[in-house]
Design an enzyme around this catalytic site. Structure first.
Site, PDB file in Angstrom:
ATOM      1  N   ASP A 278       0.874  -1.164   0.000  1.00 17.58           N
ATOM      2  CA  ASP A 278       0.000   0.000   0.000  1.00 17.58           C
ATOM      3  C   ASP A 278       0.917   1.221   0.000  1.00 17.58           C
ATOM      4  OD1 ASP A 278      -2.081   1.731  -0.015  1.00 17.58           O
ATOM      5  OD2 ASP A 278      -3.141   0.866   1.690  1.00 17.58           O
TER       6      ASP A 278
HETATM    7  C1  BGC Z   1      -4.908   3.395  -0.058  1.00 17.08           C
HETATM    8  C2  BGC Z   1      -5.014   2.382  -1.184  1.00 17.08           C
HETATM    9  C3  BGC Z   1      -4.818   3.061  -2.497  1.00 17.08           C
HETATM   10  C4  BGC Z   1      -3.472   3.763  -2.504  1.00 17.08           C
HETATM   11  C5  BGC Z   1      -3.154   4.504  -3.779  1.00 17.08           C
HETATM   12  C6  BGC Z   1      -3.635   4.215  -0.151  1.00 17.08           C
HETATM   13  O1  BGC Z   1      -3.638   5.242   0.754  1.00 17.08           O
HETATM   14  O2  BGC Z   1      -4.975   2.741   1.183  1.00 17.08           O
HETATM   15  O3  BGC Z   1      -6.266   1.749  -1.129  1.00 17.08           O
HETATM   16  O4  BGC Z   1      -4.949   2.156  -3.546  1.00 17.08           O
HETATM   17  O5  BGC Z   1      -3.456   4.715  -1.448  1.00 17.08           O
HETATM   18  O6  BGC Z   1      -3.977   5.607  -3.923  1.00 17.08           O
END
Ligand code: BGC
Length: 760
Positions: A278
């Site tokens: 993530d």
């Molecule tokens: C989120 C993810 C997301 C990623 C990219 C993160 O903060 O938890 O779900 O895909 O950002 O935007």
């Protein structure tokens, strides 16, 4: 030049500087190999052969470059070999707007406004796997058209507490329902040569302290409740990517977690795709190398800010990794494994010889969004058949901010720049052209509408105070034939949004007062439409005529709602979660359970909070049934404009062996006067067991469409997976001999019939 020929020609030209081969030979897709091409460029060869060939041509630095980001949403390919970059996009409800190279802000493109699809809670509420496939195919087409290789979604974390701000991005409280819905979504996306990246693996069930919560959970609960949807996505859906979550499990961050990534995902489940971190979820080079991570994204590198240009060399899997390799402190085994996985991803997506072209914002995409939205809306109450609204309605009063507020912007990473968004008010106006549709604000929620530079452009400013707003709405309600209150939550912080959990279970912004006041004036003709991605308190539920559980439905939000209000679509959605009377009725009752407590742990400079899932497997209806607490609306519940009659359930055999299977059949008849669909649910009760088990568990369902008077025989299969529990001691699923009951039900609380069988 054909599309495929162009692909091979371009790739071959790039390689020509370092290798000698002919780029004029006939390009081939999947029939026979071409000896003039290096194996990795020859799409007719098996992926494994292409991967090994590419790997053999790469330098160590090129391999390392595959394992970390080069911009907010991309990572490098191998330019020297003509291997393309990997482009990711959020996910999971539409294709995110293009952002600047190093920043979250939108890049200001004018060709990236997408179709916004319904939130995943709505999809889950449809209980229709074929709609999940349609959703996956549609969003996959849009991702492919926009040149994306990885869609960051779907999310399948289990609804553990209704306060989790991100529940709207997930599929509810039940592992079987989420597992069944995630598989066709993943397959649909990937049929476009776009990888689905299933997230957030795992135990990421709240936003409070999301980077620093260490989850303490027993193995049985992990395997029975929190892992099944991920496992189904991997093993049945064949997901090509998975996203590690921000939180910790067993004191290790989940983006580099030995237990979850190496032991379970890649070991037990045989996952051959990539683990993507993530964004900003990596904390340690050594663990990132050894504990199952393949691609690092979004790190906020040592002291560098989130927007710092070219911070990527400082990523945990960039220069620090190269240094360890150069010093001989780590070998190349892990690096080769990561590079292989990334190459496999590229050959499955961007360098797939059968790569599709995709489509963007087509009428079919709009139609899909509208259909999924309407099928997900749940009718919770309909006194005296108030709904559907009669076609000759005179005056319809619509009250509430959510009737006009654009909801596709906001909520965090799933925020979208939608090509268009039909508001509920516009949808209602369109569906009732001859009615006088009057709008009153009723309450002021959050008038803002901006996320990372995308703005709704709506002016929702309001000068009247709360009392006046209520009085004005009530004045208009007096002579209305229908009063439709459209409220609920929104995508602002502490509502349904990433990064912060909700702070209250009840409706915010004084909406209960508005509903109470309207019900005093127009109770029997008052329809409450609750738009949310979470259960909310409904203390007024028995004072209103009708209640619809609506969701964030995206571009076609207003049309989907109007389809149900007008009866063009007969509601058939069923709740993917339990709506309790009070939050305190649910299983999460102590700070140790939520939001967790600080036990003095500190890793990499972060104070860590321990959170204990002491409720175990008793999440959602499993808890309410065990404790005999009556919820306001049970899991699986939803009404229709027609009625259904269930016959007696029958079994294909009276007993099964542990490896066998049997079928439950039940006749279901539409006894009303309009066509409609019923979700027939199968729950299993284990009558005697060596361990404590839930009263019953969902293990099958089937949605059946019936004309008035029509009857159909619904069949649902049962095998040992429906009967087993996870035994932590032997670390195995166990199906014990004995008597089980197959319960046929229209919701978890409405059993229509049952039949016993033996396992031998
Ligand atoms: C989120 C993810 C997301 C990623 C990219 C993160 O903060 O938890 O779900 O895909 O950002 O935007």
């Amino acid at each position: 030049m054909t599309r495929n020929r162009l692909f091979l020609f371009a790739a071959a030209s790039l390689v020509a500087g370092i290798m000698v081969f002919s780029c004029t030979s006939s390009p081939r897709k999947t029939t026979g190999s071409d000896p003039s091409l290096p194996a990795y460029l020859d799409g007719s060869r098996p992926i494994s052969e292409r991967v090994e060939n590419a790997l053999s041509l790469m330098t160590t630095d090129e391999k390392v470059a595959l394992t970390h980001a080069q911009s907010k949403f991309s990572s490098a390919g191998v330019p020297r070999l003509g291997i393309p970059m990997v482009w990711c996009t959020d996910g999971p409800h539409g294709i995110r707007t293009e952002v600047l190279w190093d920043e979250w802000d939108q890049a200001g493109w004018t060709c990236d406004s997408c179709t916004a699809y319904p939130a995943l809670t709505a999809l889950a509420a449809s209980w229709d796997p074929e709609l999940a496939r349609l959703y996956g195919v549609s969003i996959g087409e849009e991702a492919r058209y926009r040149g994306k290789d990885v869609l960051l979604g779907p999310g399948v974390n289990i609804l553990r507490t209704p306060l989790n701000g991100r529940n709207f991005e997930y599929m509810g409280e039940d592992p079987f329902l989420s597992s069944t819905m995630v598989v066709p979504y993943v397959q649909g996306v990937q049929s476009n040569n776009v990888a689905a990246c299933v997230k957030h693996f795992a135990l990421n069930n709240q936003e409070t302290n999301r980077f620093t919560t260490n989850v303490i959970v027993d193995d049985r609960t992990l395997y029975e409740i929190y892992l099944p949807a991920f496992k189904a996505a991997v093993q049945q859906g064949g997901a090509w990517a998975i996203m590690g979550s921000y939180n910790l499990y067993k004191d290790q961050w989940n983006c580099h977690n030995q237990y979850l990534l190496n032991d379970i995902l890649k070991g037990e489940w045989g996952f051959d795709g990539v683990v993507i971190s993530d964004w900003g979820g990596v904390h340690n080079t050594d663990q990132a190398i050894h504990n199952g991570l393949d691609m690092e994204y979004g790190s906020w590198t040592n002291g560098l800010t989130m927007g710092k240009t070219n911070a990527y060399d400082s990523y945990f899997l960039a220069d620090p990794y190269k240094k360890l390799l150069a010093e001989g402190k780590v070998g190349t085994e892990e690096l080769d494994d990561k590079a292989r996985r990334v190459l496999r991803l590229i050959f499955r997506t961007g360098m797939n010889p059968d790569r599709k072209f995709g489509k963007f914002t087509s009428p079919e995409h709009s139609a899909a969004a509208r259909k999924i939205g309407a099928e997900g809306i749940v009718l919770l109450r309909n006194e005296g058949g108030l709904l559907p609204i009669k076609a000759d309605a005179g005056k319809i009063l619509v009250v509430g901010e959510n009737a006009v507020k654009m909801m596709t912007v906001g909520g965090g990473s799933s925020s979208l720049k939608a090509k268009y968004e039909i508001s509920p008010l516009d949808g209602i106006r369109g569906a009732f052209p001859s009615a006088k549709v009057v709008y009153e604000r009723g309450y002021v929620g959050d008038a803002s509408g901006e996320y990372n530079g995308v703005s709704t452009g709506q002016d929702l400013s309001e000068k009247r105070d709360a009392k006046t707003l209520i009085a004005d709405a009530c004045a208009q309600a007096k002579d209305a034939d229908y009063v439709i209150f459209i409220g609920g939550l929104n995508k602002s912080d502490h509502q349904d949004a990433e990064g912060a959990d909700r702070t209250q279970f009840g409706l915010p912004y004084g909406q209960d007062d508005v509903i109470e006041a309207l019900s005093a004036v127009a109770g029997s003709k008052l329809v409450v439409v609750n738009i949310s991605g979470n259960p909310v308190g409904m203390p007024w539920s028995d004072k209103v005529g009708a209640i619809l559980q609506d969701w964030y439905l995206g571009s076609e939000a207003g049309n989907s709602l109007a389809d149900v209000l007008s009866g063009k679509v007969n509601p058939s959605g069923k709740l993917p979660f339990t709506i309790p009377v009070e939050l305190s009725d649910g299983p999460i009752r102590t700070p140790e359970q939520f939001p967790g407590v600080n036990n003095g742990k500190n890793y990499e400079g972060y104070p860590i909070t321990d959170e204990t899932y002491s409720e175990g497997i008793y999440v959602g209806y499993r808890w309410f049934e065990k404790k005999e607490i009556k919820p306001l609306f049970p899991f699986g519940y939803g009404l229709s404009y027609t009625t259904f009659e269930y016959g007696e359930p029958k079994l294909s055999a009276k007993s099964i062996t542990k490896n066998g299977h049997l079928t439950v059949t039940v006749p279901v008849k539409n006894t009303g006067s309009v066509p409609g669909a019923e979700v027939v649910q199968l729950y299993i009760k284990d009558k005697e067991c060596s361990v404590d088990r839930p009263v019953k568990e969902l293990k099958g369902f089937s949605k059946v469409y019936l004309q008035p008077g029509q009857s159909k025989e619904v069949s649902i299969d049962i095998d040992s997976s429906a009967l087993s529990f996870f035994d932590a001691t032997s670390h195995k699923w166990v199906c014990e001999s004995g008597t089980f009951t197959a319960v046929i039900a229209s919701s978890s609380a409405d059993e229509k019939g049952s039949v016993d069988f033996d396992v031998k």
